[in-house]
Design a protein around this motif. Structure first.
Motif, PDB file in Angstrom:
ATOM      1  N   SER A   1      23.387   3.173   1.574  1.00 47.20           N
ATOM      2  CA  SER A   1      22.406   2.175   1.152  1.00 47.20           C
ATOM      3  C   SER A   1      21.203   2.156   2.095  1.00 47.20           C
ATOM      4  O   SER A   1      20.053   2.045   1.654  1.00 47.20           O
ATOM      5  N   ARG A   2      21.453   2.265   3.384  1.00 43.06           N
ATOM      6  CA  ARG A   2      20.345   2.281   4.344  1.00 43.06           C
ATOM      7  C   ARG A   2      19.459   3.508   4.129  1.00 43.06           C
ATOM      8  O   ARG A   2      18.232   3.448   4.254  1.00 43.06           O
ATOM      9  N   TYR A   3      20.079   4.618   3.800  1.00 39.81           N
ATOM     10  CA  TYR A   3      19.318   5.829   3.516  1.00 39.81           C
ATOM     11  C   TYR A   3      18.451   5.642   2.272  1.00 39.81           C
ATOM     12  O   TYR A   3      17.277   6.028   2.256  1.00 39.81           O
ATOM     13  N   HIS A   4      19.017   5.027   1.252  1.00 41.95           N
ATOM     14  CA  HIS A   4      18.245   4.764   0.044  1.00 41.95           C
ATOM     15  C   HIS A   4      17.074   3.835   0.327  1.00 41.95           C
ATOM     16  O   HIS A   4      15.960   4.059  -0.151  1.00 41.95           O
ATOM     17  N   VAL A   5      17.321   2.782   1.094  1.00 46.26           N
ATOM     18  CA  VAL A   5      16.255   1.837   1.436  1.00 46.26           C
ATOM     19  C   VAL A   5      15.150   2.551   2.219  1.00 46.26           C
ATOM     20  O   VAL A   5      13.956   2.393   1.936  1.00 46.26           O
ATOM     21  N   GLY A   6      15.545   3.346   3.207  1.00 48.10           N
ATOM     22  CA  GLY A   6      14.547   4.078   3.984  1.00 48.10           C
ATOM     23  C   GLY A   6      13.750   5.037   3.128  1.00 48.10           C
ATOM     24  O   GLY A   6      12.537   5.208   3.311  1.00 48.10           O
TER      25      GLY A   6
ATOM     26  N   PHE B   1       8.897  -0.601  -9.406  1.00 52.60           N
ATOM     27  CA  PHE B   1      10.330  -0.677  -9.203  1.00 52.60           C
ATOM     28  C   PHE B   1      10.746  -0.617  -7.736  1.00 52.60           C
ATOM     29  O   PHE B   1      11.878  -0.958  -7.401  1.00 52.60           O
ATOM     30  N   GLY B   2       9.847  -0.168  -6.848  1.00 55.04           N
ATOM     31  CA  GLY B   2      10.187  -0.106  -5.426  1.00 55.04           C
ATOM     32  C   GLY B   2      10.608  -1.452  -4.862  1.00 55.04           C
ATOM     33  O   GLY B   2      11.698  -1.577  -4.267  1.00 55.04           O
ATOM     34  N   PRO B   3       9.793  -2.516  -5.017  1.00 51.43           N
ATOM     35  CA  PRO B   3      10.197  -3.825  -4.508  1.00 51.43           C
ATOM     36  C   PRO B   3      11.480  -4.339  -5.150  1.00 51.43           C
ATOM     37  O   PRO B   3      12.289  -5.002  -4.509  1.00 51.43           O
ATOM     38  N   MET B   4      11.683  -4.033  -6.433  1.00 47.87           N
ATOM     39  CA  MET B   4      12.913  -4.455  -7.104  1.00 47.87           C
ATOM     40  C   MET B   4      14.122  -3.772  -6.479  1.00 47.87           C
ATOM     41  O   MET B   4      15.172  -4.404  -6.266  1.00 47.87           O
ATOM     42  N   ALA B   5      13.991  -2.478  -6.170  1.00 41.81           N
ATOM     43  CA  ALA B   5      15.097  -1.752  -5.542  1.00 41.81           C
ATOM     44  C   ALA B   5      15.401  -2.310  -4.158  1.00 41.81           C
ATOM     45  O   ALA B   5      16.567  -2.512  -3.791  1.00 41.81           O
ATOM     46  N   LEU B   6      14.361  -2.582  -3.389  1.00 43.64           N
ATOM     47  CA  LEU B   6      14.566  -3.110  -2.042  1.00 43.64           C
ATOM     48  C   LEU B   6      15.234  -4.480  -2.082  1.00 43.64           C
ATOM     49  O   LEU B   6      16.101  -4.785  -1.262  1.00 43.64           O
ATOM     50  N   GLU B   7      14.829  -5.308  -3.037  1.00 46.53           N
ATOM     51  CA  GLU B   7      15.448  -6.626  -3.157  1.00 46.53           C
ATOM     52  C   GLU B   7      16.912  -6.501  -3.574  1.00 46.53           C
ATOM     53  O   GLU B   7      17.776  -7.255  -3.117  1.00 46.53           O
ATOM     54  N   ALA B   8      17.196  -5.539  -4.442  1.00 51.49           N
ATOM     55  CA  ALA B   8      18.573  -5.339  -4.890  1.00 51.49           C
ATOM     56  C   ALA B   8      19.463  -4.921  -3.728  1.00 51.49           C
ATOM     57  O   ALA B   8      20.604  -5.393  -3.599  1.00 51.49           O
TER      58      ALA B   8
ATOM     59  N   ARG C   1       0.814  -1.200   0.000  1.00 51.98           N
ATOM     60  CA  ARG C   1       0.000   0.000   0.000  1.00 51.98           C
ATOM     61  C   ARG C   1       0.853   1.258   0.000  1.00 51.98           C
ATOM     62  O   ARG C   1       1.762   1.386   0.783  1.00 51.98           O
ATOM     63  N   PRO C   2       0.565   2.208  -0.901  1.00 55.53           N
ATOM     64  CA  PRO C   2       1.336   3.454  -0.899  1.00 55.53           C
ATOM     65  C   PRO C   2       1.006   4.296   0.313  1.00 55.53           C
ATOM     66  O   PRO C   2      -0.109   4.314   0.784  1.00 55.53           O
ATOM     67  N   TRP C   3       2.002   5.037   0.778  1.00 57.90           N
ATOM     68  CA  TRP C   3       1.830   5.890   1.961  1.00 57.90           C
ATOM     69  C   TRP C   3       2.298   7.301   1.644  1.00 57.90           C
ATOM     70  O   TRP C   3       2.996   7.909   2.447  1.00 57.90           O
ATOM     71  N   ILE C   4       1.898   7.837   0.490  1.00 59.50           N
ATOM     72  CA  ILE C   4       2.418   9.128   0.062  1.00 59.50           C
ATOM     73  C   ILE C   4       1.417  10.239   0.333  1.00 59.50           C
ATOM     74  O   ILE C   4       0.250  10.120   0.034  1.00 59.50           O
ATOM     75  N   ILE C   5       1.878  11.333   0.890  1.00 62.03           N
ATOM     76  CA  ILE C   5       1.131  12.575   0.999  1.00 62.03           C
ATOM     77  C   ILE C   5       1.965  13.626   0.289  1.00 62.03           C
ATOM     78  O   ILE C   5       3.169  13.665   0.447  1.00 62.03           O
ATOM     79  N   ALA C   6       1.321  14.451  -0.511  1.00 56.60           N
ATOM     80  CA  ALA C   6       2.067  15.418  -1.327  1.00 56.60           C
ATOM     81  C   ALA C   6       3.045  16.206  -0.472  1.00 56.60           C
ATOM     82  O   ALA C   6       2.703  16.750   0.565  1.00 56.60           O
ATOM     83  N   GLY C   7       4.280  16.264  -0.919  1.00 52.54           N
ATOM     84  CA  GLY C   7       5.316  17.017  -0.223  1.00 52.54           C
ATOM     85  C   GLY C   7       5.988  16.245   0.884  1.00 52.54           C
ATOM     86  O   GLY C   7       6.894  16.759   1.529  1.00 52.54           O
TER      87      GLY C   7
ATOM     88  N   VAL D   1       8.311   6.283   0.245  1.00 47.57           N
ATOM     89  CA  VAL D   1       7.423   6.607  -0.873  1.00 47.57           C
ATOM     90  C   VAL D   1       6.606   5.410  -1.340  1.00 47.57           C
ATOM     91  O   VAL D   1       5.543   5.575  -1.928  1.00 47.57           O
ATOM     92  N   ALA D   2       7.112   4.185  -1.113  1.00 51.37           N
ATOM     93  CA  ALA D   2       6.415   2.992  -1.578  1.00 51.37           C
ATOM     94  C   ALA D   2       5.725   2.243  -0.440  1.00 51.37           C
ATOM     95  O   ALA D   2       4.869   1.401  -0.699  1.00 51.37           O
ATOM     96  N   GLY D   3       6.101   2.553   0.823  1.00 48.25           N
ATOM     97  CA  GLY D   3       5.504   1.897   1.963  1.00 48.25           C
ATOM     98  C   GLY D   3       6.084   0.493   2.178  1.00 48.25           C
ATOM     99  O   GLY D   3       6.751  -0.048   1.300  1.00 48.25           O
ATOM    100  N   PRO D   4       5.812  -0.114   3.312  1.00 47.13           N
ATOM    101  CA  PRO D   4       5.155   0.522   4.463  1.00 47.13           C
ATOM    102  C   PRO D   4       6.068   1.535   5.139  1.00 47.13           C
ATOM    103  O   PRO D   4       7.269   1.266   5.314  1.00 47.13           O
ATOM    104  N   ILE D   5       5.526   2.666   5.466  1.00 46.13           N
ATOM    105  CA  ILE D   5       6.334   3.788   5.933  1.00 46.13           C
ATOM    106  C   ILE D   5       7.062   3.497   7.241  1.00 46.13           C
ATOM    107  O   ILE D   5       8.112   4.071   7.518  1.00 46.13           O
TER     108      ILE D   5
END
Length: 253
Positions: free
Chosen positions: A158-163, A140-147, A67-73, A168-172
């Motif tokens: 890398s931890r910053y990128h994962v966070g 692509f979010g799950p693909m990035a996390l798996e990578a 589930r996405p957890w995005i709020i504008a900004g 943006v893709a959740g779960p937040i």
């Protein structure tokens, strides 16, 4: 006399005859991508033509229906950097996800190092997010996390990128897990405060956002003096968060 041809299963390695493995049931012919129908080499997990997952679950705890957890900004500062410096290798993937006219040839991940693959997918996710392309983010979010999960060592960067991907893709909540791990490994690390600030914005939690700002300012001088290499790669995000933190604390007295 009929001769039976045996084939080595690309999934389990058993010798089998026919169209499907007698041991695991996997198809013995060359698999094809469910998205673009390209022929895939045995054992491939992601299509080299379009980047789609071949099948099966994504990284632990992540599925295509997250589930996405995005709020504008909510992650404006982080997106500002990646939208400005996303690598050229990420462009074809993001264009395909957004349905944009074909550009350069699709990315061939077989030529990438594990770190380059992870970082390219991260840039793709953030570029898609900057365009409001939630489909690209969730693809692509799950693909990035798996990578990133496949990397032998998880650096602070890398931890910053994962966070950031989780933000943006959740779960937040998983973004906060990365912030905690950064803080544990590197007390006072600026990325920890930045991730917490991003989550606080999404949740519209002004108290948590104020705490993130103050923690960032408390450690800014000493952390920048430490000369961490990951800070040099994220100067735009750090400078943006610094400006926000100073303005917010000045207004709050």
């Amino acid at each position: 006399m009929t001769t039976t041809t045996t084939t080595t299963c690309p999934s389990c390695g058993s010798a089998s005859a026919g169209k499907f493995c007698n041991n695991c049931g996997a198809p013995l012919g060359s698999p094809t991508c469910h998205s673009c129908k390209a022929t895939l080499p045995p054992g491939t997990r992601f299509c080299q033509e379009c980047g789609a997952a071949v099948g099966g679950p994504g990284p632990s705890g992540v599925s295509a229906s997250v589930r996405p957890w995005i709020i504008a900004g909510g992650v404006a500062v982080i997106v500002a950097l990646t939208a400005a410096v996303w690598g050229s290798a990420a462009r074809p993937l993001a264009q395909q996800a957004a349905g944009i006219a074909p550009g350069p040839a699709p990315v061939d991940f077989s030529a990438f190092t594990p770190q380059a693959r992870a970082d390219t997918l991260f840039n793709t996710v953030m570029w898609a997010h900057s365009r409001g392309d939630q489909g690209g983010v969730m693809n692509f979010g799950p693909m990035a996390l798996e990578a990133y999960a496949a990397l032998p060592v998880m650096t602070a960067d890398s931890r910053y990128h994962v966070g950031t991907v989780y933000s943006v893709a959740g779960p937040i909540e998983m973004a906060l897990v990365q912030a905690d791990s950064l803080e544990l490994a590197f007390p006072g690390h600026l990325f920890a405060a930045m991730l917490r600030g991003s989550v606080a914005r999404v949740r519209q939690d002004t108290e948590a956002l104020d705490q993130a700002y103050r923690s960032f300012l408390d450690h800014y001088d000493s952390e920048m003096a430490a000369g961490r290499p990951e800070y040099q790669e994220h100067t735009t995000s750090i400078d943006g968060f610094l400006t926000e933190a100073r303005e917010a604390t000045a207004q709050g007295g």
